[in-house]
Motif scaffolding. Structure first.
Motif, mmCIF file in Angstrom:
data_model
loop_
_atom_site.group_PDB
_atom_site.id
_atom_site.type_symbol
_atom_site.label_atom_id
_atom_site.label_comp_id
_atom_site.label_asym_id
_atom_site.label_seq_id
_atom_site.Cartn_x
_atom_site.Cartn_y
_atom_site.Cartn_z
ATOM 1 N N GLU A 15 0.838 -1.202 0.000
ATOM 2 C CA GLU A 15 0.000 0.000 0.000
ATOM 3 C C GLU A 15 0.873 1.253 0.000
ATOM 4 O O GLU A 15 1.776 1.383 0.830
ATOM 5 C CB GLU A 15 -0.911 0.024 1.227
ATOM 6 C CG GLU A 15 -1.941 -1.092 1.266
ATOM 7 C CD GLU A 15 -2.972 -0.962 0.166
ATOM 8 O OE1 GLU A 15 -3.273 0.187 -0.228
ATOM 9 O OE2 GLU A 15 -3.469 -1.992 -0.296
ATOM 10 N N PRO A 16 0.620 2.192 -0.938
ATOM 11 C CA PRO A 16 1.406 3.425 -0.968
ATOM 12 C C PRO A 16 0.991 4.369 0.158
ATOM 13 O O PRO A 16 -0.193 4.514 0.462
ATOM 14 C CB PRO A 16 1.059 4.021 -2.341
ATOM 15 C CG PRO A 16 -0.297 3.483 -2.663
ATOM 16 C CD PRO A 16 -0.352 2.119 -2.046
ATOM 17 N N LEU A 17 1.995 4.986 0.794
ATOM 18 C CA LEU A 17 1.751 5.947 1.860
ATOM 19 C C LEU A 17 2.317 7.303 1.458
ATOM 20 O O LEU A 17 3.333 7.383 0.771
ATOM 21 C CB LEU A 17 2.423 5.489 3.165
ATOM 22 C CG LEU A 17 2.047 4.104 3.700
ATOM 23 C CD1 LEU A 17 2.892 3.777 4.923
ATOM 24 C CD2 LEU A 17 0.563 4.050 4.039
ATOM 25 N N ALA A 18 1.651 8.362 1.889
ATOM 26 C CA ALA A 18 2.159 9.706 1.624
ATOM 27 C C ALA A 18 3.433 9.914 2.439
ATOM 28 O O ALA A 18 3.478 9.592 3.625
ATOM 29 C CB ALA A 18 1.121 10.751 1.996
ATOM 30 N N PRO A 19 4.490 10.454 1.823
ATOM 31 C CA PRO A 19 5.774 10.616 2.514
ATOM 32 C C PRO A 19 5.796 11.843 3.428
ATOM 33 O O PRO A 19 6.552 12.794 3.214
ATOM 34 C CB PRO A 19 6.758 10.759 1.355
ATOM 35 C CG PRO A 19 5.951 11.404 0.268
ATOM 36 C CD PRO A 19 4.564 10.835 0.403
ATOM 37 N N ALA A 20 4.963 11.829 4.470
ATOM 38 C CA ALA A 20 4.916 12.954 5.406
ATOM 39 C C ALA A 20 6.165 12.952 6.280
ATOM 40 O O ALA A 20 6.748 11.889 6.547
ATOM 41 C CB ALA A 20 3.675 12.840 6.285
#
Length: 218
Positions: A185-190
């Motif tokens: 699952e792709p995650l936002a790079p916060a």
């Protein structure tokens, strides 16, 4: 890693460019002597003219010492013959083969020497991921005209980035983390995203090399 790519069409040439840029020793074979001549000096690989369906050609190209062979010709029967020779005669540890006609996919099995069959419509990144599954950092796609590299690196238990947030890492200017893939699952790079073992980072840069990216995250 010693790599042989059979077929210097668009896909085979791109694979040779990416794997060669990642410091692998690549030999690119094609039976079209004009194509081979046109590629000399433009691909980070040794160019070899000949029909890879012939055992003598594979032997002269170094198949006996190859760790990986990728058969990417436009003919499924050729890719099968090349794969079988690579596995049975030259004992190549890993063989990937392109499937041009999905109706032929059922034949691309270990019985024919194929460890991994890649559909012709599969994106280049998928094929490179298959070819380099043992490598933690590799240039997946070199966008030379734009001067941009897309680089993937995987966090391991020994990575310096493991357990740290993206904001805690001293990422040089010119390197942008565009996505973190965790469990598929792709995650936002916060900045507050804490990296874990197994996380795959997709990085875009127009200045950094693979080794510089490795130094930051590994």
């Amino acid at each position: 890693m010693n790599v042989i790519v059979a077929g210097a069409g668009r896909l085979g040439t791109q694979i040779a460019q990416v794997l060669g840029a990642a410091q692998n020793r690549v030999t690119l074979i094609d039976r079209d002597d004009d194509r081979v001549a046109a590629l000399r000096g433009h691909v980070p690989a040794e160019l070899y003219w000949g029909d890879a369906c012939e055992p003598g050609v594979l032997e002269d190209a170094g198949a006996g010492a190859a760790d990986l062979l990728v058969a990417t010709t436009g003919e499924d029967e050729d890719n099968l013959v090349i794969s079988l020779l690579a596995k049975r005669q030259f004992k190549v540890a890993r063989v990937l083969a392109r499937v041009n006609d999905e109706d032929n996919a059922w034949m691309f099995t270990p019985h024919w020497g194929v460890d991994t069959a890649v559909p012709g419509a599969a994106p280049l990144i998928s094929l490179i991921e298959e070819a380099t599954s043992a490598t933690d950092t590799v240039a997946l796609l070199r966008l030379s005209k734009a001067g941009v590299d897309v680089i993937e690196t995987t966090i391991t238990t020994h990575s310096r980035a493991a357990g740290r947030t993206l904001g805690e890492l001293a990422v040089p200017s010119g390197i942008v983390v565009t996505a973190v893939v965790r469990g598929g699952e792709p995650l936002a790079p916060a900045p507050d995203l804490r990296l874990r073992e197994g996380d795959e980072l997709l990085i875009v840069s127009h200045t950094a090399t693979e080794s510089e990216v490795h130094a930051v995250f590994q």
